[in-house]
Scaffold this active site. Structure first.
Site, PDB file in Angstrom:
ATOM      1  N   ILE A   1      -8.315  -1.992  -1.681  1.00 43.41           N
ATOM      2  CA  ILE A   1      -7.622  -0.958  -0.906  1.00 43.41           C
ATOM      3  C   ILE A   1      -6.375  -0.466  -1.644  1.00 43.41           C
ATOM      4  O   ILE A   1      -6.150   0.732  -1.745  1.00 43.41           O
ATOM      5  CB  ILE A   1      -7.235  -1.470   0.506  1.00 43.41           C
ATOM      6  CG1 ILE A   1      -8.467  -2.029   1.232  1.00 43.41           C
ATOM      7  CG2 ILE A   1      -6.567  -0.358   1.328  1.00 43.41           C
ATOM      8  CD1 ILE A   1      -9.527  -1.033   1.581  1.00 43.41           C
TER       9      ILE A   1
ATOM     10  N   ARG B   1       1.053   5.331  -2.264  1.00 41.14           N
ATOM     11  CA  ARG B   1       0.541   5.478  -0.896  1.00 41.14           C
ATOM     12  C   ARG B   1       0.519   6.956  -0.531  1.00 41.14           C
ATOM     13  O   ARG B   1       1.385   7.447   0.160  1.00 41.14           O
ATOM     14  CB  ARG B   1       1.418   4.700   0.093  1.00 41.14           C
ATOM     15  CG  ARG B   1       1.806   3.301  -0.328  1.00 41.14           C
ATOM     16  CD  ARG B   1       0.776   2.255  -0.062  1.00 41.14           C
ATOM     17  NE  ARG B   1       0.301   2.126   1.290  1.00 41.14           N
ATOM     18  CZ  ARG B   1       0.638   1.148   2.120  1.00 41.14           C
ATOM     19  NH1 ARG B   1       1.511   0.249   1.766  1.00 41.14           N
ATOM     20  NH2 ARG B   1       0.096   1.061   3.320  1.00 41.14           N
TER      21      ARG B   1
ATOM     22  N   CYS C   1       5.429   2.749  -3.364  1.00 41.11           N
ATOM     23  CA  CYS C   1       6.007   1.564  -2.729  1.00 41.11           C
ATOM     24  C   CYS C   1       5.496   0.330  -3.426  1.00 41.11           C
ATOM     25  O   CYS C   1       4.693   0.403  -4.337  1.00 41.11           O
ATOM     26  CB  CYS C   1       5.693   1.532  -1.250  1.00 41.11           C
ATOM     27  SG  CYS C   1       3.998   1.091  -0.941  1.00 41.11           S
TER      28      CYS C   1
ATOM     29  N   ARG D   1       9.679  -7.461   9.143  1.00 40.82           N
ATOM     30  CA  ARG D   1       9.121  -6.159   9.484  1.00 40.82           C
ATOM     31  C   ARG D   1       7.890  -6.300  10.363  1.00 40.82           C
ATOM     32  O   ARG D   1       7.571  -5.389  11.130  1.00 40.82           O
ATOM     33  CB  ARG D   1       8.724  -5.402   8.212  1.00 40.82           C
ATOM     34  CG  ARG D   1       9.917  -4.934   7.398  1.00 40.82           C
ATOM     35  CD  ARG D   1       9.466  -4.049   6.255  1.00 40.82           C
ATOM     36  NE  ARG D   1       8.394  -3.191   6.701  1.00 40.82           N
ATOM     37  CZ  ARG D   1       7.361  -2.835   5.959  1.00 40.82           C
ATOM     38  NH1 ARG D   1       7.255  -3.242   4.723  1.00 40.82           N
ATOM     39  NH2 ARG D   1       6.425  -2.048   6.448  1.00 40.82           N
TER      40      ARG D   1
ATOM     41  N   LYS E   1       1.653  -4.901  15.540  1.00 34.79           N
ATOM     42  CA  LYS E   1       2.582  -3.890  15.033  1.00 34.79           C
ATOM     43  C   LYS E   1       1.829  -2.615  14.617  1.00 34.79           C
ATOM     44  O   LYS E   1       2.264  -1.506  14.923  1.00 34.79           O
ATOM     45  CB  LYS E   1       3.316  -4.465  13.816  1.00 34.79           C
ATOM     46  CG  LYS E   1       3.966  -3.431  12.934  1.00 34.79           C
ATOM     47  CD  LYS E   1       4.579  -4.040  11.718  1.00 34.79           C
ATOM     48  CE  LYS E   1       3.659  -4.161  10.522  1.00 34.79           C
ATOM     49  NZ  LYS E   1       3.483  -2.936   9.732  1.00 34.79           N
ATOM     50  N   ASN E   2       0.688  -2.787  13.937  1.00 32.54           N
ATOM     51  CA  ASN E   2      -0.017  -1.616  13.411  1.00 32.54           C
ATOM     52  C   ASN E   2      -0.730  -0.814  14.501  1.00 32.54           C
ATOM     53  O   ASN E   2      -1.303   0.234  14.227  1.00 32.54           O
ATOM     54  CB  ASN E   2      -1.005  -2.029  12.310  1.00 32.54           C
ATOM     55  CG  ASN E   2      -0.266  -2.365  11.018  1.00 32.54           C
ATOM     56  OD1 ASN E   2       0.925  -2.073  10.886  1.00 32.54           O
ATOM     57  ND2 ASN E   2      -0.964  -2.990  10.077  1.00 32.54           N
TER      58      ASN E   2
ATOM     59  N   ASP F   1      -4.847  -6.835   4.507  1.00 37.88           N
ATOM     60  CA  ASP F   1      -3.656  -7.512   5.039  1.00 37.88           C
ATOM     61  C   ASP F   1      -3.812  -9.029   5.138  1.00 37.88           C
ATOM     62  O   ASP F   1      -2.867  -9.719   5.505  1.00 37.88           O
ATOM     63  CB  ASP F   1      -3.310  -6.945   6.429  1.00 37.88           C
ATOM     64  CG  ASP F   1      -2.616  -5.601   6.335  1.00 37.88           C
ATOM     65  OD1 ASP F   1      -2.239  -5.198   5.221  1.00 37.88           O
ATOM     66  OD2 ASP F   1      -2.440  -4.957   7.385  1.00 37.88           O
TER      67      ASP F   1
ATOM     68  N   ARG G   1       6.536   3.521   6.023  1.00 39.04           N
ATOM     69  CA  ARG G   1       5.633   4.642   5.805  1.00 39.04           C
ATOM     70  C   ARG G   1       4.991   5.136   7.095  1.00 39.04           C
ATOM     71  O   ARG G   1       4.556   6.282   7.184  1.00 39.04           O
ATOM     72  CB  ARG G   1       4.588   4.207   4.787  1.00 39.04           C
ATOM     73  CG  ARG G   1       3.767   5.331   4.262  1.00 39.04           C
ATOM     74  CD  ARG G   1       2.880   4.824   3.153  1.00 39.04           C
ATOM     75  NE  ARG G   1       1.806   5.748   2.889  1.00 39.04           N
ATOM     76  CZ  ARG G   1       0.718   5.823   3.618  1.00 39.04           C
ATOM     77  NH1 ARG G   1       0.564   5.021   4.638  1.00 39.04           N
ATOM     78  NH2 ARG G   1      -0.221   6.689   3.319  1.00 39.04           N
TER      79      ARG G   1
HETATM   80  C1  UD1 Z   1      -3.968   0.298   5.076  1.00 37.78           C
HETATM   81  C2  UD1 Z   1      -5.192  -0.499   5.442  1.00 37.78           C
HETATM   82  C3  UD1 Z   1      -4.943  -1.120   6.771  1.00 37.78           C
HETATM   83  C4  UD1 Z   1      -3.672  -1.962   6.688  1.00 37.78           C
HETATM   84  C5  UD1 Z   1      -2.493  -1.161   6.165  1.00 37.78           C
HETATM   85  C6  UD1 Z   1      -1.286  -1.997   5.867  1.00 37.78           C
HETATM   86  C7  UD1 Z   1      -7.526   0.008   5.021  1.00 37.78           C
HETATM   87  C8  UD1 Z   1      -8.572   1.054   4.972  1.00 37.78           C
HETATM   88  N1  UD1 Z   1      -6.315   0.394   5.431  1.00 37.78           N
HETATM   89  O1  UD1 Z   1      -3.746   1.276   6.074  1.00 37.78           O
HETATM   90  O2  UD1 Z   1      -6.039  -1.907   7.164  1.00 37.78           O
HETATM   91  O3  UD1 Z   1      -3.340  -2.512   7.925  1.00 37.78           O
HETATM   92  O4  UD1 Z   1      -2.858  -0.536   4.964  1.00 37.78           O
HETATM   93  O5  UD1 Z   1      -1.453  -2.820   4.764  1.00 37.78           O
HETATM   94  O6  UD1 Z   1      -7.781  -1.149   4.734  1.00 37.78           O
HETATM   95  N2  UD1 Z   1      -5.300   7.153   0.794  1.00 37.78           N
HETATM   96  C9  UD1 Z   1      -5.326   8.319   0.051  1.00 37.78           C
HETATM   97  N3  UD1 Z   1      -4.811   9.464   0.639  1.00 37.78           N
HETATM   98  C10 UD1 Z   1      -4.322   9.478   1.910  1.00 37.78           C
HETATM   99  C11 UD1 Z   1      -4.302   8.285   2.649  1.00 37.78           C
HETATM  100  C12 UD1 Z   1      -4.798   7.130   2.057  1.00 37.78           C
HETATM  101  O7  UD1 Z   1      -5.765   8.336  -1.086  1.00 37.78           O
HETATM  102  O8  UD1 Z   1      -3.890  10.541   2.375  1.00 37.78           O
HETATM  103  C13 UD1 Z   1      -5.815   5.907   0.187  1.00 37.78           C
HETATM  104  C14 UD1 Z   1      -4.743   4.844   0.035  1.00 37.78           C
HETATM  105  O9  UD1 Z   1      -4.030   4.964  -1.158  1.00 37.78           O
HETATM  106  C15 UD1 Z   1      -5.558   3.567   0.095  1.00 37.78           C
HETATM  107  C16 UD1 Z   1      -6.673   3.918   1.085  1.00 37.78           C
HETATM  108  O10 UD1 Z   1      -6.756   5.340   1.063  1.00 37.78           O
HETATM  109  O11 UD1 Z   1      -6.143   3.274  -1.139  1.00 37.78           O
HETATM  110  C17 UD1 Z   1      -6.437   3.416   2.487  1.00 37.78           C
HETATM  111  O12 UD1 Z   1      -5.199   3.924   2.939  1.00 37.78           O
HETATM  112  P1  UD1 Z   1      -4.790   3.973   4.464  1.00 37.78           P
HETATM  113  O13 UD1 Z   1      -5.857   3.339   5.291  1.00 37.78           O
HETATM  114  O14 UD1 Z   1      -4.352   5.328   4.824  1.00 37.78           O
HETATM  115  O15 UD1 Z   1      -3.519   3.066   4.460  1.00 37.78           O
HETATM  116  P2  UD1 Z   1      -2.850   2.540   5.724  1.00 37.78           P
HETATM  117  O16 UD1 Z   1      -3.053   3.437   6.873  1.00 37.78           O
HETATM  118  O17 UD1 Z   1      -1.499   2.171   5.293  1.00 37.78           O
END
Ligand code: UD1
Length: 444
Positions: free
Chosen positions: A332, A122, A117, A402, A22-23, A310, A93
């Site tokens: 994370i 996020r 969330c 989801r 999915k991701n 995850d 998201r």
């Molecule tokens: C993250 C996980 C990913 C997982 C997904 C769903 C990591 C690095 N990423 O991806 O493996 O599949 O969640 O659970 O393990 N952040 C900021 N500012 C931003 C973007 C991110 O501060 O603009 C921070 C987030 O709050 C978080 C970290 O960076 O603490 C990683 O976020 P990000 O990798 O962007 O999240 P996802 O892409 O959702």
């Protein structure tokens, strides 16, 4: 809302096939917005987030055909709307992934800001700063992010250093930079396999992306991109979840259609715990548990190639059945231990100290009525239910829909006593529109 009823205790045995990731599918679907030609994606998982992403593309004006259940043909030749509305962003998201391609191709984009969330704040500040590096003007209007390319309509390549590893941020920037003028270098890029999958699709579309899978990605922008055909990689988190399912039920599974190299750290950790895992070939794992019993081991979640956030919840379920004390540290996301209190209700011995969960095992879990709170938390409760004595009812399984394709059918086929109790037609996977209470849970 649908529920799962599970009667625990059956060892899982047999073969299970892994669905597409999915991701990876979500960013690849968004990448189709970069071209007016057709992008055909195979091995798309049949899960709720994909239905939501499809709706987003259609709202924007794209046509999405599904000649087969797991194949999407996306044609973004008549895009009329350059925005992802709040109704979609709040349920998923990954809708923010529309920003990069819309901005790059049309010079403007508007996406509702994702709120907080269930697994913590996020933010998307890093995405927005990256677009600014490429010359975009970024502002906030009525709760929406509005981004515009510099006059002339095209983004300009630049050096971007991410202060923190961000998967979605790296993906958004890769898509934006693909159509920018000149070269973009992304430093401290995410290295998840989903990044390499997106890079491969973009290159098939005519982009010039190098270095995916390393911390430095270089993109030479091109003027336009064309159609392409691509097969999505298997889901490494579903793979990991079934490895834990074999271990926690003291069963034996052949996991087919996976990519063991994407799960290397999870395989290594589970072997430390005592799970016997054989890489039969490049797409098959044989998992058996456990001649020597399960031994508690600490784990820390970090960006790829370290242990994935995850898999944290599923690993916690396994630690309730392992001998000794395990410290599970979540680096994370804040607030990603909501499954812990539900596991306690099933008899787990665990405590939370800041971002660390301390689990003492083994404990005999007993069935209970529990509530799913996010996608992977739901999976962990299913696993706990499979190991528990008696009946577990899991409420709010729309979270699991989801991201896991027909998990109860896959589990039943390998011996689990699990059934879906349907609430209504609209509560089922088929209903594309989420119900009001099904929102504000973000992506995972
Ligand atoms: C993250 C996980 C990913 C997982 C997904 C769903 C990591 C690095 N990423 O991806 O493996 O599949 O969640 O659970 O393990 N952040 C900021 N500012 C931003 C973007 C991110 O501060 O603009 C921070 C987030 O709050 C978080 C970290 O960076 O603490 C990683 O976020 P990000 O990798 O962007 O999240 P996802 O892409 O959702």
């Amino acid at each position: 809302m649908d529920k799962f009823r599970i009667t625990g205790g059956n060892p899982l045995r047999g073969r299970v096939s892994i669905s597409g990731a999915k991701n990876s599918a979500l960013p690849c679907m968004a990448a189709a917005l970069l071209t007016s030609e057709t992008v055909t994606l195979h091995n798309i998982p049949y899960v709720r987030d994909i239905i939501t992403q499809r709706r987003l593309l259609e709202d924007i004006g794209a046509t999405v055909l599904t000649p087969e259940l797991r194949t999407h043909k996306i044609m973004a030749d008549h895009v009329e709307l350059f925005e992802a509305p709040y109704e979609l962003v709040k349920t998923m998201r990954a809708s923010v992934l529309a920003l990069g391609p819309l901005l790059a191709r049309f010079g403007r984009a508007r996406v509702s800001l994702p709120g907080g969330c269930a697994i913590g704040t996020r933010p998307i500040d890093l995405h927005l700063a990256a677009f600014q590096h490429l010359g975009a003007e970024v502002g906030l209007e009525s709760g929406d992010v509005v981004a515009r390319a510099p006059s002339g309509g095209r983004l300009r390549g630049s050096e971007v250093h991410f202060d923190k590893v961000t998967v979605t941020g790296t993906e958004n920037l890769m898509m934006a930079a693909a159509l920018a003028e000149g070269k973009t270098v992304i430093h401290n890029a995410a290295r998840e396999p989903e990044i390499a999958d997106l890079g491969e699709l973009l290159n098939k579309m005519g982009a010039r992306v190098r270095g995916c899978g390393t911390p430095t990605i270089t993109i030479d922008g091109v003027e336009s991109l064309g159609g392409a055909e691509h097969t999505i990689i298997p889901d490494r988190i579903e793979t990991g979840t079934f490895m834990v399912a074999a271990a926690i039920t003291k069963g034996e599974l052949e996991i087919k259609g996976c990519r063991p190299e994407h799960s290397a750290i999870v395989i290594a950790k589970l072997r430390e715990v005592g799970v016997e895992i054989e890489e039969v070939n490049q797409s098959t794992l044989h998992v058996r548990c456990c001649a020597q019993g399960l031994r508690a081991q600490d784990v820390v979640t970090e960006p790829h190639p370290r242990f994935p956030t995850d898999m944290q919840a599923q690993y916690m379920a396994l630690m309730t059945q392992s001998e000794g004390v395990a410290r599970i540290t979540e680096n994370i996301f804040e607030n990603r231990f909501m499954h812990a209190s539900e596991m306690q209700r099933m008899g787990a011995a665990l405590a939370i100290e800041g971002n660390t969960a301390i689990v003492e095992g083994p404990t005999q879990l007993t069935g209970a009525r529990v509530q799913a709170s996010d996608l992977r938390a739901s999976a962990s409760l299913v696993l706990a239910g499979l190991a528990a004595q008696g009946e577990t009812i899991i409420d709010r399984v729309y979270h699991i829909d989801r991201g896991y394709e027909r998990i109860e059918r896959k589990l039943r086929a390998i011996g689990a006593d699990i059934e879906r109790q349907k609430a209504s037609v609209t509560g089922s996977l088929r209903g594309a529109a989420p119900q009001a209470e099904e929102v504000a849970t973000g992506i995972n």
